[in-house]
Design a protein around this motif. Structure first.
Motif, PDB file in Angstrom:
ATOM      1  N   LEU A 200       0.635 -14.457   5.740  1.00  0.00           N
ATOM      2  CA  LEU A 200       1.856 -14.290   4.953  1.00  0.00           C
ATOM      3  C   LEU A 200       2.755 -15.521   5.096  1.00  0.00           C
ATOM      4  CD1 LEU A 200       2.798 -10.612   5.796  1.00  0.00           C
ATOM      5  CD2 LEU A 200       2.239 -11.473   3.525  1.00  0.00           C
ATOM      6  N   PRO A 201       3.312 -16.000   4.000  1.00  0.00           N
ATOM      7  CA  PRO A 201       4.323 -17.049   4.126  1.00  0.00           C
ATOM      8  C   PRO A 201       5.490 -16.543   4.972  1.00  0.00           C
ATOM      9  CG  PRO A 201       3.647 -16.775   1.829  1.00  0.00           C
ATOM     10  CD  PRO A 201       3.067 -15.622   2.602  1.00  0.00           C
ATOM     11  N   PRO A 202       6.156 -17.436   5.711  1.00  0.00           N
ATOM     12  CA  PRO A 202       7.238 -17.006   6.601  1.00  0.00           C
ATOM     13  C   PRO A 202       8.311 -16.180   5.915  1.00  0.00           C
ATOM     14  CG  PRO A 202       6.671 -19.286   7.015  1.00  0.00           C
ATOM     15  CD  PRO A 202       5.907 -18.884   5.789  1.00  0.00           C
ATOM     16  N   TYR A 203       8.640 -16.511   4.661  1.00  0.00           N
ATOM     17  CA  TYR A 203       9.720 -15.796   3.999  1.00  0.00           C
ATOM     18  C   TYR A 203       9.347 -14.376   3.607  1.00  0.00           C
ATOM     19  CZ  TYR A 203       7.111 -17.817   0.062  1.00  0.00           C
ATOM     20  OH  TYR A 203       6.121 -18.217  -0.790  1.00  0.00           O
ATOM     21  N   TYR A 204       8.042 -14.013   3.681  1.00  0.00           N
ATOM     22  CA  TYR A 204       7.639 -12.639   3.409  1.00  0.00           C
ATOM     23  C   TYR A 204       7.827 -11.732   4.624  1.00  0.00           C
ATOM     24  CZ  TYR A 204       5.460 -13.294  -1.181  1.00  0.00           C
ATOM     25  OH  TYR A 204       5.235 -13.521  -2.500  1.00  0.00           O
ATOM     26  N   ALA A 210      11.527  -4.299   5.289  1.00  0.00           N
ATOM     27  CA  ALA A 210      12.253  -3.462   4.331  1.00  0.00           C
ATOM     28  C   ALA A 210      11.311  -2.765   3.358  1.00  0.00           C
ATOM     29  CB  ALA A 210      13.257  -4.323   3.561  1.00  0.00           C
ATOM     30  N   ASP A 211      10.136  -3.343   3.131  1.00  0.00           N
ATOM     31  CA  ASP A 211       9.196  -2.800   2.155  1.00  0.00           C
ATOM     32  C   ASP A 211       7.805  -2.762   2.790  1.00  0.00           C
ATOM     33  OD1 ASP A 211       7.625  -2.047   0.064  1.00  0.00           O
ATOM     34  OD2 ASP A 211       8.204  -3.684  -1.277  1.00  0.00           O
ATOM     35  N   THR A 212       7.415  -1.608   3.271  1.00  0.00           N
ATOM     36  CA  THR A 212       6.135  -1.490   3.981  1.00  0.00           C
ATOM     37  C   THR A 212       4.941  -1.623   3.045  1.00  0.00           C
ATOM     38  OG1 THR A 212       6.238   0.914   3.748  1.00  0.00           O
ATOM     39  CG2 THR A 212       7.122  -0.032   5.780  1.00  0.00           C
ATOM     40  N   GLN A 213       5.169  -1.544   1.741  1.00  0.00           N
ATOM     41  CA  GLN A 213       4.070  -1.656   0.793  1.00  0.00           C
ATOM     42  C   GLN A 213       3.788  -3.107   0.385  1.00  0.00           C
ATOM     43  OE1 GLN A 213       5.302   0.886  -2.439  1.00  0.00           O
ATOM     44  NE2 GLN A 213       4.433   2.716  -1.472  1.00  0.00           N
ATOM     45  N   LEU A 214       4.650  -4.008   0.802  1.00  0.00           N
ATOM     46  CA  LEU A 214       4.501  -5.398   0.396  1.00  0.00           C
ATOM     47  C   LEU A 214       3.198  -5.993   0.907  1.00  0.00           C
ATOM     48  CD1 LEU A 214       5.615  -7.899  -0.973  1.00  0.00           C
ATOM     49  CD2 LEU A 214       6.907  -8.403   1.111  1.00  0.00           C
ATOM     50  N   HIS A 215       2.880  -5.731   2.178  1.00  0.00           N
ATOM     51  CA  HIS A 215       1.636  -6.272   2.746  1.00  0.00           C
ATOM     52  C   HIS A 215       0.430  -5.789   1.968  1.00  0.00           C
ATOM     53  CE1 HIS A 215      -1.857  -6.436   5.424  1.00  0.00           C
ATOM     54  NE2 HIS A 215      -1.263  -7.468   6.017  1.00  0.00           N
ATOM     55  N   ASP A 216       0.383  -4.489   1.632  1.00  0.00           N
ATOM     56  CA  ASP A 216      -0.754  -3.943   0.902  1.00  0.00           C
ATOM     57  C   ASP A 216      -0.870  -4.560  -0.488  1.00  0.00           C
ATOM     58  OD1 ASP A 216      -1.322  -2.371   3.057  1.00  0.00           O
ATOM     59  OD2 ASP A 216      -0.353  -0.578   2.249  1.00  0.00           O
ATOM     60  N   GLU A 217       0.259  -4.809  -1.110  1.00  0.00           N
ATOM     61  CA  GLU A 217       0.244  -5.411  -2.445  1.00  0.00           C
ATOM     62  C   GLU A 217      -0.308  -6.835  -2.391  1.00  0.00           C
ATOM     63  OE1 GLU A 217       0.442  -6.263  -6.354  1.00  0.00           O
ATOM     64  OE2 GLU A 217       0.574  -4.287  -5.377  1.00  0.00           O
ATOM     65  N   ILE A 218       0.115  -7.596  -1.401  1.00  0.00           N
ATOM     66  CA  ILE A 218      -0.390  -8.961  -1.256  1.00  0.00           C
ATOM     67  C   ILE A 218      -1.883  -8.943  -0.938  1.00  0.00           C
ATOM     68  CG2 ILE A 218      -0.220 -11.083   0.097  1.00  0.00           C
ATOM     69  CD1 ILE A 218       2.740 -10.443   0.500  1.00  0.00           C
ATOM     70  N   ALA A 219      -2.304  -7.993  -0.102  1.00  0.00           N
ATOM     71  CA  ALA A 219      -3.725  -7.871   0.233  1.00  0.00           C
ATOM     72  C   ALA A 219      -4.549  -7.589  -1.018  1.00  0.00           C
ATOM     73  CB  ALA A 219      -3.930  -6.774   1.270  1.00  0.00           C
TER      74      ALA A 219
END
Length: 301
Positions: A200-204, A210-219
């Motif tokens: 993940l880029p540092p800014y993510y 705040a958004d636990t779904q963000l990692h799954d979306e990027i994956a």
């Protein structure tokens, strides 16, 4: 010009393991094997010593590859084996000798306790400057190590090959690296496990809290990128079973982990023609030093 598989041999156990691997690879490819022995000249005062004189040098430079070739011919009938004696710096001379080869195969000392490699300066230099694929083979590597365990859990050359593992940057895939991996899997009649590791880029990082779904979306996005990169190669090699993996975290660590159940690990290296430094990259360095299987480094533009 007939292509060959070139193996560098200096008489060490690691170079002998590399020559054996190269013979097996030559048989898979239906190509001749050339064993190259490089003699690095010693300083003049040392060359005058009784044990390092010109006759002794010539004796060993001829005997080592000759005896190795004789043994390989017995163990690998049907493989055409030739030898070549060259003088010069080992890395540069081997790279030049393999300029028209299908691939160059070199040995690397095993790291006790790590199950991997210790790549010396000559090996790293050859990998960094060769424009043909280079394979590094551990000391003690056996044919059985590349195969699945049998019914009692013992690897055997009579059982199927373990899968080929490809480390791929799906954002900038290179055809030469992908094609090499698919063809190696096809020759072995085994599967291809493709690993695209990402961080993940540092800014993510702050957004994840705040958004636990963000990692799954990027994956999911990374998986889609990998699938698209491999789509034409799946069509070209329909008989190769492909497993795609896009784990987050260090790509080098993921590939080292995967190497424990692989017959061969394939990584790419971008060609940089600067004569200074070893241009291999952090992922390549990690895999070369710690993989538990032979490693193929494929140069690309």
């Amino acid at each position: 010009m007939v292509r060959t598989v070139v193996a560098g041999l200096d008489g060490s156990s690691e170079s002998r393991a590399a020559a054996e691997w190269a013979a097996r690879e030559a048989k898979l490819r239906g190509l001749p094997l050339k064993i190259v022995h490089v003699w690095e000249p010693v300083p003049e005062p040392m060359a005058q010593a009784p044990l390092l004189g010109a006759e002794t040098q010539q004796h060993w430079s001829e005997r080592v590859p000759r005896e190795a070739a004789e043994g390989i011919r017995l163990r690998h009938p049907g493989v055409e084996v030739t030898t070549e004696h060259l003088t010069g710096g080992s890395a540069d001379t081997l790279v030049k000798a393999a300029a028209d080869a299908e691939l160059l195969v070199l040995g690397s000392r095993g790291l006790s306790g790590f199950g991997g490699f210790m790549v010396g300066s000559a090996g790293l230099s050859a990998v960094a400057h060769a424009e043909r694929p280079v394979v590094l083979v551990r000391a003690g590597e056996q044919a059985a190590d590349e195969h699945e365990p049998d019914s009692v859990g013992i690897p055997s050359a009579a059982t199927p090959y373990r899968p080929v593992v490809l480390g791929l940057d799906a954002a900038t895939p290179d055809d030469a690296v992908i094609e090499f991996a698919f063809e190696e899997a096809a020759r072995r009649e085994t599967g291809l496990r493709v690993i695209h590791g990402w961080n993940l880029p540092p800014y993510y990082v702050y957004g994840l809290s705040a958004d636990t779904q963000l990692h799954d979306e990027i994956a999911r996005q990374q998986a889609a990128v990998l699938a698209e990169a491999l789509r034409p190669w799946r069509q070209k090699h329909p008989n190769v079973e492909v497993t795609e993996q896009t784990p987050s975290g260090s790509p080098g660590i993921r590939l080292v982990d995967a190497s424990r159940e692989a017959s061969l690990v394939v990584v790419g290296r971008r060609i940089r023609r600067s004569p200074i430094g070893a241009h291999i990259g952090p992922v390549g360095h990690a895999v070369l030093h710690h993989a538990a299987a032979p490693v193929a480094v494929v140069a690309h533009n």
